[in-house]
Design a protein around this motif. Structure first.
Motif, PDB file in Angstrom:
ATOM      1  N   GLU A   1      49.445  87.290  61.964  1.00 15.86           N
ATOM      2  CA  GLU A   1      50.414  88.094  62.721  1.00 15.86           C
ATOM      3  C   GLU A   1      51.264  88.956  61.780  1.00 15.86           C
ATOM      4  OE1 GLU A   1      50.343  84.609  63.191  1.00 15.86           O
ATOM      5  OE2 GLU A   1      48.960  84.774  64.884  1.00 15.86           O
TER       6      GLU A   1
ATOM      7  N   GLU B   1      49.015  91.783  60.389  1.00 17.54           N
ATOM      8  CA  GLU B   1      48.788  92.791  61.426  1.00 17.54           C
ATOM      9  C   GLU B   1      50.047  93.625  61.656  1.00 17.54           C
ATOM     10  OE1 GLU B   1      47.597  93.180  66.110  1.00 17.54           O
ATOM     11  OE2 GLU B   1      46.907  91.418  65.007  1.00 17.54           O
ATOM     12  N   SER B   2      51.194  92.986  61.620  1.00 14.01           N
ATOM     13  CA  SER B   2      52.461  93.693  61.790  1.00 14.01           C
ATOM     14  C   SER B   2      52.686  94.694  60.659  1.00 14.01           C
ATOM     15  CB  SER B   2      53.610  92.681  61.859  1.00 14.01           C
ATOM     16  OG  SER B   2      54.828  93.347  61.985  1.00 14.01           O
TER      17      SER B   2
ATOM     18  N   ARG C   1      50.263  97.603  61.185  1.00 15.61           N
ATOM     19  CA  ARG C   1      50.716  98.449  62.289  1.00 15.61           C
ATOM     20  C   ARG C   1      51.897  99.317  61.838  1.00 15.61           C
ATOM     21  NH1 ARG C   1      50.601  94.983  66.011  1.00 15.61           N
ATOM     22  NH2 ARG C   1      48.643  95.658  66.891  1.00 15.61           N
TER      23      ARG C   1
ATOM     24  N   VAL D   1      50.608 102.225  59.806  1.00 21.01           N
ATOM     25  CA  VAL D   1      50.016 103.270  60.656  1.00 21.01           C
ATOM     26  C   VAL D   1      51.122 104.074  61.327  1.00 21.01           C
ATOM     27  CG1 VAL D   1      48.660 103.677  62.757  1.00 21.01           C
ATOM     28  CG2 VAL D   1      47.799 102.122  61.004  1.00 21.01           C
ATOM     29  N   GLU D   2      52.133 103.390  61.829  1.00 24.52           N
ATOM     30  CA  GLU D   2      53.245 104.086  62.489  1.00 24.52           C
ATOM     31  C   GLU D   2      53.982 105.001  61.517  1.00 24.52           C
ATOM     32  OE1 GLU D   2      55.552 100.967  64.307  1.00 24.52           O
ATOM     33  OE2 GLU D   2      53.988 100.565  65.801  1.00 24.52           O
TER      34      GLU D   2
ATOM     35  N   ASP E   1      42.430 108.908  65.182  1.00 27.75           N
ATOM     36  CA  ASP E   1      42.360 107.598  65.843  1.00 27.75           C
ATOM     37  C   ASP E   1      41.300 106.709  65.189  1.00 27.75           C
ATOM     38  OD1 ASP E   1      44.385 108.367  67.573  1.00 27.75           O
ATOM     39  OD2 ASP E   1      43.011 108.861  69.224  1.00 27.75           O
TER      40      ASP E   1
ATOM     41  N   ASN F   1      42.669 105.455  61.900  1.00 28.17           N
ATOM     42  CA  ASN F   1      43.647 104.390  62.144  1.00 28.17           C
ATOM     43  C   ASN F   1      42.963 103.074  62.513  1.00 28.17           C
ATOM     44  OD1 ASN F   1      45.808 106.062  61.590  1.00 28.17           O
ATOM     45  ND2 ASN F   1      46.231 106.535  63.740  1.00 28.17           N
ATOM     46  N   ARG F   2      41.914 103.160  63.315  1.00 26.48           N
ATOM     47  CA  ARG F   2      41.170 101.942  63.682  1.00 26.48           C
ATOM     48  C   ARG F   2      40.524 101.304  62.458  1.00 26.48           C
ATOM     49  NH1 ARG F   2      39.870 104.984  68.136  1.00 26.48           N
ATOM     50  NH2 ARG F   2      37.880 105.621  67.262  1.00 26.48           N
TER      51      ARG F   2
ATOM     52  N   MET G   1      43.297  99.635  60.492  1.00 18.85           N
ATOM     53  CA  MET G   1      43.753  98.413  61.173  1.00 18.85           C
ATOM     54  C   MET G   1      42.683  97.316  61.148  1.00 18.85           C
ATOM     55  SD  MET G   1      46.895  98.629  62.201  1.00 18.85           S
ATOM     56  CE  MET G   1      46.904  97.213  63.289  1.00 18.85           C
TER      57      MET G   1
END
Length: 137
Positions: A4, A7-8, A11, A14-15, A35, A38-39, A42
């Motif tokens: 978690e 992943e945070s 993310r 990416v933001e 996109d 980004n995938r 991620m």
């Protein structure tokens, strides 16, 4: 690091990238390309992400040393750094083409944001990387 937490962090990266460069990248390359990138980003595992970061650092170190030593971008050293850069791009680019690689290299010398990243330790590194990419793609 927990899944978690990792992943945070991914993310948030990416933001941050979307906030800083998203509109420009989407205008230039289109929503689907951004996109997809980004995938891919991620989708990296923590181990892959660490390797990708280490590879980016290695590129800057070897690039700086090549410029300091006066190596020519068309040399074997230039080919090696170009290949490391291509490998680094492969972690976030959905597909690779030499033309796209050269296009990115053009931005490295045309855009102060990119130039300052590569020239942060030694001026001329962005131009050298550009010239190596052009010579070897």
């Amino acid at each position: 690091m927990s899944d978690e937490s990792f992943e945070s962090l991914m993310r948030a990266a990416v933001e941050e990238n979307e906030w800083r460069f998203g509109a420009e990248a989407r205008r230039r390359y289109g929503d689907s390309a951004v996109d997809a990138s980004n995938r891919r980003f991620m989708g990296m595992s923590e181990q892959e992400c660490r390797y990708w970061q280490k590879l980016g650092e290695q590129i800057v170190e070897e690039l700086t040393e090549a410029v300091r030593r006066g190596y020519h971008p068309s040399s074997e050293t230039g080919a090696r750094i170009c290949e490391l850069h291509r490998e680094w791009l492969g972690f976030t680019w959905p597909s690779y083409t030499p033309e796209a690689h050269r296009g990115l290299a053009e931005m490295y010398v045309a855009d102060d944001r990119f130039r300052s990243y590569y020239d942060r330790e030694l001026p001329g590194c962005a131009q050298w990387l550009h010239d190596a990419i052009v010579a070897h793609t």
